[in-house]
Design a protein around this motif. Structure first.
Motif, short mmCIF file in Angstrom:
data_model
loop_
_atom_site.label_atom_id
_atom_site.label_comp_id
_atom_site.label_asym_id
_atom_site.label_seq_id
_atom_site.Cartn_x
_atom_site.Cartn_y
_atom_site.Cartn_z
N LEU A 190 -63.97 16.59 15.49
CA LEU A 190 -64.06 17.99 15.92
C LEU A 190 -63.20 18.22 17.17
O LEU A 190 -62.63 19.30 17.33
CB LEU A 190 -65.51 18.37 16.19
CG LEU A 190 -66.35 18.56 14.93
CD1 LEU A 190 -67.81 18.74 15.27
CD2 LEU A 190 -65.84 19.76 14.13
N THR A 191 -63.10 17.21 18.01
CA THR A 191 -62.26 17.36 19.19
C THR A 191 -60.81 17.59 18.78
O THR A 191 -60.09 18.40 19.36
CB THR A 191 -62.35 16.10 20.08
OG1 THR A 191 -63.72 15.77 20.24
CG2 THR A 191 -61.72 16.34 21.43
N TRP A 192 -60.40 16.88 17.75
CA TRP A 192 -59.05 17.06 17.26
C TRP A 192 -58.83 18.51 16.81
O TRP A 192 -57.75 19.08 16.93
CB TRP A 192 -58.79 16.10 16.09
CG TRP A 192 -57.34 16.04 15.73
CD1 TRP A 192 -56.38 15.32 16.37
CD2 TRP A 192 -56.69 16.74 14.68
NE1 TRP A 192 -55.17 15.53 15.79
CE2 TRP A 192 -55.32 16.41 14.74
CE3 TRP A 192 -57.12 17.63 13.70
CZ2 TRP A 192 -54.39 16.92 13.86
CZ3 TRP A 192 -56.18 18.14 12.81
CH2 TRP A 192 -54.83 17.79 12.89
N SER B 285 -63.40 19.55 8.86
CA SER B 285 -63.46 18.17 9.35
C SER B 285 -63.86 17.22 8.24
O SER B 285 -63.32 16.12 8.11
CB SER B 285 -64.50 18.02 10.46
OG SER B 285 -64.24 18.90 11.48
N ASP C 144 -72.40 20.42 20.02
CA ASP C 144 -73.29 19.27 20.02
C ASP C 144 -73.47 18.83 18.57
O ASP C 144 -74.11 19.52 17.78
CB ASP C 144 -74.64 19.68 20.63
CG ASP C 144 -75.60 18.50 20.72
OD1 ASP C 144 -75.28 17.44 20.15
OD2 ASP C 144 -76.65 18.66 21.37
N ASP D 39 -60.30 20.91 18.17
CA ASP D 39 -60.52 21.75 19.34
C ASP D 39 -61.85 22.50 19.24
O ASP D 39 -61.96 23.66 19.63
CB ASP D 39 -59.36 22.74 19.48
CG ASP D 39 -59.17 23.12 20.94
OD1 ASP D 39 -59.76 22.43 21.79
OD2 ASP D 39 -58.46 24.09 21.21
N VAL D 40 -62.85 21.85 18.69
CA VAL D 40 -64.17 22.47 18.61
C VAL D 40 -65.12 21.66 19.47
O VAL D 40 -65.18 20.44 19.37
CB VAL D 40 -64.69 22.46 17.15
CG1 VAL D 40 -66.06 23.11 17.08
CG2 VAL D 40 -63.72 23.17 16.24
N ASP D 41 -65.84 22.34 20.34
CA ASP D 41 -66.74 21.64 21.24
C ASP D 41 -68.18 22.04 20.93
O ASP D 41 -68.64 23.09 21.34
CB ASP D 41 -66.39 22.00 22.69
CG ASP D 41 -67.33 21.33 23.66
OD1 ASP D 41 -67.86 20.25 23.31
OD2 ASP D 41 -67.54 21.88 24.75
N ARG E 47 -67.64 13.68 16.62
CA ARG E 47 -67.12 14.30 17.84
C ARG E 47 -65.60 14.18 17.89
O ARG E 47 -64.89 15.11 18.22
CB ARG E 47 -67.78 13.62 19.05
CG ARG E 47 -68.25 14.60 20.12
CD ARG E 47 -69.10 13.89 21.16
NE ARG E 47 -70.49 13.72 20.74
CZ ARG E 47 -71.15 12.58 20.81
NH1 ARG E 47 -70.55 11.47 21.26
NH2 ARG E 47 -72.40 12.52 20.44
N GLU E 48 -65.14 12.99 17.51
CA GLU E 48 -63.71 12.72 17.52
C GLU E 48 -62.97 13.69 16.60
O GLU E 48 -61.97 14.31 16.98
CB GLU E 48 -63.54 11.28 17.04
CG GLU E 48 -62.16 10.68 17.12
CD GLU E 48 -62.17 9.30 16.46
OE1 GLU E 48 -61.20 8.99 15.77
OE2 GLU E 48 -63.17 8.57 16.61
N LYS F 221 -72.65 24.60 23.88
CA LYS F 221 -73.81 23.72 24.01
C LYS F 221 -74.96 24.47 24.65
O LYS F 221 -74.82 25.08 25.70
CB LYS F 221 -73.43 22.52 24.88
CG LYS F 221 -72.67 21.48 24.09
CD LYS F 221 -72.43 20.24 24.93
CE LYS F 221 -71.53 19.28 24.17
NZ LYS F 221 -71.02 18.23 25.02
#
Lengths: 343, 524, 347
Positions: free
Chosen positions: B127-129, B154, B135, B131-133, B124-125, C2
């Motif tokens: 992908l957040t960098w 990533s 699950d 800018d991808v959100d 998650r970390e 999501k």
């Protein structure tokens, strides 16, 4: 031997050279250790002896090998041949029935029904492989197991013994001094040879087995080819089932044609047809089947229990497949190149 | 000379049997730059990348990473050196979760078992960098390609990549997704990562690349500053000219003009397939060579596949000799008088284990059916005739196809179609990977076939070749027919402008294209 | 992005399997008297313990995209060999059982190594393995041999009482242990995740630097272990060994895995699904038994048909997923190209 264009060189280039060599080795072994292998007698106008026995006993395997060759050439495999043999045997015996001296159904109808059932079983495999696109191994494995269940249903779980003399001719009769099954094999072989070498079907099989996409781009209907080939393989097993049931005068759904799949694959691979498909040799497969059968007969005649034969065969199959595998081939190529450099 | 050279490739040579794939290619990547690698199919881009990532091994030359020589043995080895690749067909395991695809092989573990909590958090970390959100617990296959690409990036970042190679990353992204990807690339650039960017979308190159290196026929054409290289010139560098290397076509190319009232031998109306090809109109006359130009992925091959019935069109009709048939397969197409040399010779053309003779008669036999068997003597006769006519160099018709060189294999496939005596021949890149002499032979053959009254569609990424052989040229761009040129309008500059999308307004040509006859009239 | 409200498609086959089991069970209860007795369910476990163990092993093989046809023969061989060792040599079960398991490991590792190093299709290698193991059983004995070892008899006849009259056998406990170990292996170890990765895309797994070769050999080794363990459990259950036992079991095992929702081409599936695959087969057998007039051979045919149906269902789920992806991409490309054109034209 500098005769590069002679029959010897030509023979060496054909696919049947190695099976011939192997067969000669087996014969040589017999010549030394059990010369009675070659004794031929004429009793009541019929030919007897181990060689005739190999031909006779090997007929079901040769039939299976013919069908299996075509299937393997399309880059497939048919594991259900043994079960189809059981279905064929069950059908014919149930229709003839266990009454002494007479048949419940006209014999020719019983035979046609058995062959028809086998053809259907093969076509079913073909449908699964060509239309449903299921891997050949899995599609035919289903029939390999379920097919024995079907045969059990046909015989109602019984081992049916038959007492109708004319039917015994198929497996035990003699024609022109030779066992009748040999003529069935010859007939099926001639048919297969004609269909694959005197029509375009053989070319299409080899093309589809080598490169299905190129074949499709060239206008070949790959699906129909596969369907027909699997159906034909079923038919071949059907003939084998007739011979076996006639020989045993009964049908045993559990044991008829048991484990003939591996012998069939073995015969085809020994005969020079690659498991990956493409080029095939019907004559090579026949030689392969004869080789498998003479090895079995030889081992039996040496007094080795039949159980061991199966183990030996498993090892032989694996060895032959490994010898034909790319890894070993490339390794051998490299070896021969290295040796070729100094000379 | 800049001092921040991250990766230097010097004098890279690579030969495959019969082909010089790379000849003395130099390539330099600076830290913190986006470097576009350009070139048509067969130019050597992918070979260069394969050498760099350890898929192939170079025959000569040096590769320096941060000043020290490296020699990647495998993609995995290259990765551990800091060279990561994101492939066009994203190489992920689509059945596994997003987090696993990023961290597989380096999963955080606790007491020997995988620590899923830590793993998902780390993913998650990362992908957040970017800018991808998403699950991170869901399968990667559930997400669109754009997300998959980010996942692959990533993964590369987590391995601590110094060099990031993006092989055609945008070929299936939307504009928005592409913008997002570019934003990420710019951020990575600021981090000092060197990025090699391969694409065939010219406007994207100019949107993001700092420098451009152009390869052609395995040779380096040059490295240029993106700002200093006009788009038109880039196309010229990529497509190039080989005129001097080829002998004259000997006046085989005659002026062609359909006779008044002559019906086209092949006519496509609104033929298209959603997503792969926008509906287009084609008219081809007997005796005409219709060229098709455009960059890779512009819809050339897709058009050919629809024409020959390899794929089914979902709109429009195709008439051959005036007859329309819905969704014919290849077999029906052959019987209607079409022939098709596919682009990928090895996968879709050659049947390696069969002989030259069998390869030649294959399509003819297929059209005759299973039982109308050609006598083997007749087969040999046809094969010998073709071998002589096309000057196929083989010991004889019984030679196995796989033992022939690429050029001769191509000739055999041409022979396969000539044996069916088609009215229309569709040739997709018939001269790719073939030596210059054979190229000229095939071009000559195409022209003489046209002179015999056959219609030919000639697809090639080599502009020069299209110009030499064709009477008329259709230009494809972005899965669309964008222009159709003939007569004096048909020259290198006009075609290149159409391919690059400059000069002529797109809307005009798209509207004019269907009315071929009108356009022809105005041209004169 | 999501979409937590929707169920990941990879769970669909598993859901179908579990629902089918429940439906079949309800059908049985409605249709036949005595079906609702808890012992009917526990007998499913008792009678199919060996099949569960070998099917769990097979799950790993199929997850990786391979196949193993030798399992039935290995089970039969284990039974024959252990009966022979126990009866003729009077060896202690403490020696025989580890020996059997070791044999499975060696046998599986050998097949895996041949498959991997010689690049031979798994089915042909394991087919040869199947014939080898069957042949060896008959070499040892052509007759069925009764196992009279007290330890085997005690374990085999021991009943673990649950509540009321219902009970399970010791074998069921072994199954439970194997099941837990297998789930742990599949989901919490690198080996397990590598198995999934290989089945999903072997090429990608290689490019990711995963130990593909080692893992593939280990998979066949594990399956060899599972089939001999199943063989031990089977001989405890039957208290005899014979080369003809469990013929055609390879299809039962493959069918359990496929009916359990594992994709035949590998990559997708769950160990727990396989357990339900076995239970469904057992349930079909039980229903046919309760029905009374149908031949038991219908079981084989029904299982074969069910396998094909599940392969069909999978390919529908799989291909619709691919189509959906493809159409999503088509829309995506359509929107890419459209705005791109004016941008270039204005340049």
């Amino acid at each position: 031997m500098n005769d590069n264009t002679g029959w010897w060189a030509r023979l060496r280039r054909t696919g049947i050279f190695w099976p011939l060599v192997a067969l000669s080795l087996v014969f040589l072994f017999n010549l030394i250790f059990s010369p009675q292998f070659f004794r031929l007698e004429i009793k009541d106008g019929h030919l007897f002896g181990s060689l005739v026995d190999v031909l006779n006993r090997g007929s079901p395997l040769m039939l299976v090998a013919i069908g299996m060759t075509a299937v393997i050439a399309t880059a497939g495999v048919d594991l259900s041949v043994g079960a189809v043999i059981a279905i064929s045997a069950a059908t014919v015996t149930v229709l003839i029935g266990s009454v002494t001296g007479e048949s419940q159904t006209p014999m020719w109808i019983a035979i046609l029904a058995a062959l028809g059932a086998s053809l259907l079983a093969g076509a079913w495999n073909g449908l699964l492989v060509s239309r449903a696109r299921i891997q050949p191994m899995v599609a035919t494995l289903v029939l390999m197991v379920a097919g024995r269940g079907i045969a059990q249903l046909i015989t109602n779980g019984q081992i049916i013994t038959i007492y109708y003399e004319p039917f015994f001719f198929i497996g035990g009769g003699y024609l022109l001094g030779l066992p009748f099954p040999v003529f069935i094999v010859a007939g099926v072989f001639a048919f297969a040879w004609f269909m694959t070498r005197r029509t375009a079907i053989g070319l299409f099989i080899e093309s589809v087995g080598t490169n299905a996409s190129s074949s499709f781009h060239s206008g070949i209907n790959e699906k129909n080819i596969k369907l027909v080939i699997y159906a034909f393989c079923g038919l071949c097993a059907g003939f084998a089932g007739l011979i076996i049931s006639s020989n045993l005068k009964s049908a045993d759904a559990n044991n008829a044609g048991l484990q003939i799949e591996l012998d069939g694959i073995l015969a085809v691979v020994i005969g020079g047809t690659l498991m990956s498909g493409g080029r095939f040799s019907l004559a090579g497969s026949i030689l392969g089947a004869l080789l498998v059968q003479s090895v079995s007969t030889t081992i039996y005649s040496l007094g080795v229990p039949p159980e061991v034969v199966q183990v030996v065969k498993a090892v032989v199959v694996l060895t032959v497949v490994l010898l034909y595998s790319d890894v070993v081939k490339n390794g051998l190529d490299k070896l021969s190149q290295r040796q070729g450099v100094p000379s | 000379m800049q001092t921040n050279e991250l990766l230097v490739m010097q004098g890279i040579h690579k030969t495959f049997p019969g082909v010089h794939a790379l000849a003395a290619v130099d390539f330099t990547l600076r830290a913190g730059e986006i470097h576009a690698l350009m070139g048509e199919n067969g130019a050597g881009k992918s070979t260069l990348i394969k050498v760099l990532t350890g898929v192939e091994h170079h025959d000569a030359g040096h590769i320096l990473l941060n000043g020290s020589e490296i020699n990647a043995k495998s993609p995995h080895h290259a990765q551990s050196l800091g060279i990561s690749t994101v492939y066009q067909e994203v190489n992920l395991c689509t059945n596994l979760s997003v987090a696993e695809n990023i961290l597989l092989g380096r999963e955080p573990r606790r007491a020997g078992s995988i620590d899923w909590g830590a793993m998902n958090a780390r993913a998650r970390e990362l992908l957040t960098w970017l800018d991808v959100d998403v699950d991170v617990r869901r399968s990667v296959g559930e997400y669109p390609v754009a997300v998959q690409q980010m996942v692959a990036i990533s993964r590369a970042l987590d391995i601590d990549a110094k060099v990031l190679i993006l092989d055609e990353p945008t070929s299936s992204l939307t504009t928005l997704e592409t913008e997002k990807l570019f934003a990420v690339l710019r951020r990575l650039k600021e981090q000092g990562i060197g990025i090699i960017f391969i694409t065939h979308f010219l406007n994207q190159v100019y949107a993001v690349a700092d420098r451009i290196t152009v390869l052609r026929n395995g040779k380096l054409v040059g490295t240029y500053d993106a700002k200093a290289l006009p788009r038109y010139q880039l196309v010229e560098l990529m497509i190039g000219r080989e005129l001097e290397e080829l002998e004259d076509l000997g006046g085989l190319k005659k002026h062609f003009e359909p006779a008044p009232g002559q019906a086209p031998v092949l006519e496509a109306k609104n033929l298209g397939q959603v997503g792969t090809l926008e509906p287009l109109n084609i008219k081809l006359y007997a005796g005409e060579v219709l060229g098709m130009a455009g960059l890779l992925g512009s819809g050339r091959t897709e058009t050919a596949n629809l024409l020959f019935g390899v794929d089914d069109a979902d709109s429009g009709t195709l008439a051959v000799g005036g007859k329309v048939e819905p969704n014919p397969g290849p077999l029906a197409s052959i019987q209607r008088g079409l022939g098709y040399c596919p682009e990928d010779r090895k996968a879709d053309g050659v049947v390696g284990a069969l002989t030259v003779r069998e390869n030649i008669v294959l399509a003819l036999q297929a059209s005759r059916g299973w039982f109308n068997y050609l006598d083997p003597r007749k087969q040999t006769e046809i094969a010998n005739k073709m071998i002589q006519m096309l000057q196929i160099s083989t010991p004889g018709p019984e030679q196995l196809m796989k033992n022939l060189s690429g050029g001769n294999q191509q000739k055999v496939i041409l022979a396969r179609w000539l044996a069916t005596e088609p009215d229309v021949l569709i040739l997709d890149e018939p001269t790719r990977g073939i030596d210059v002499g054979t190229k000229a032979e095939i071009q000559k053959l195409v022209l003489s076939l046209a002179n015999e009254g056959k219609g030919c569609i000639f697809i090639s990424s080599e502009l020069d070749e299209v110009l030499r052989t064709s009477h008329r040229v259709m230009i494809m761009r972005d899965r669309k027919l964008v222009a159709e040129l003939q007569g004096e309008d048909m020259n290198e500059q006009s075609i290149m402008e159409a391919i690059a999308g400059t000069g002529v307004s797109t809307e005009d040509t798209a509207a004019a294209a269907p009315q071929h006859a009108v356009a022809a009239g105005s041209a004169r | 992005m999501k979409r937590s409200w929707s169920i990941d498609r990879k769970f669909w086959p598993l859901l179908i399997t579990v629902s089918l089991f429940v439906l079949l069970y309800i059908y049985g209860i409605i249709q036949y008297r005595g079906f609702s007795s808890p012992q009917v369910f526990f007998n499913l476990l008792v009678d199919n313990a060996f099949l569960m163990i070998t099917s769990i092993g097979m799950t790993f093989v199929i997850l990786s995209g391979g196949i193993d046809l030798s399992v039935g023969a290995v089970i039969a061989f284990t039974g024959v060999l252990s009966a022979w060792l126990l009866n003729h040599f009077g060896l202690s079960p403490a020696i025989v059982i580890p020996l059997m398991l070791l044999m499975g490991v060696v046998f599986g590792a050998t097949m895996g190594a041949i498959i991997e190093f010689f690049k031979v299709q798994p089915f042909i290698v394991t087919l040869a393995g199947m014939f080898f193991a069957r042949g060896m059983s008959f070499v040892i004995s052509t007759q069925a041999q009764t196992i009279s070892d007290p330890f085997y008899r005690t374990i085999g006849l021991y009943r673990i009482h649950l509540w009321g009259k219902s009970f399970i056998s010791a074998n069921v406990v072994i199954v439970a242990i194997v099941l837990i170990a297998a789930i742990y292996l599949a989901h919490f170890t690198r080996f397990g995740r590598t198995v999934y990765a290989i089945g999903g895309n072997e090429q990608s797994a290689l490019l990711m630097g995963l130990p593909v070769r080692r893992t593939k050999i280990l998979i066949y080794t594990l399956n060899g272990f599972c089939s001999t363990l199943a063989g031990v459990v089977f001989s405890i259950y039957m208290l005899s060994g014979h080369g003809l036992y469990v013929s055609g079991l390879e299809l039962d095992a493959i069918a359990s895995v496929v009916i359990g929702g594992t994709q035949l081409t590998g990559g997708v599936g769950y160990v727990i699904g396989t357990v339900f695959g076995v239970l469904i087969q057992g349930l079909i057998q039980t229903i046919i038994m309760f029905q009374g007039t149908l031949s038991s051979w219908w079981t084989k045919i029904a299982v074969g048909a069910l396998t094909l149906i599940f392969i069909g269902v999978q390919s529908i789920i799989y291909s619709s997923k691919r189509k959906r992806m493809a159409s999503a991409q088509r829309v995506a490309t359509a929107t890419t190209t459209a705005p791109a054109a004016p941008a270039t034209a204005g340049d």
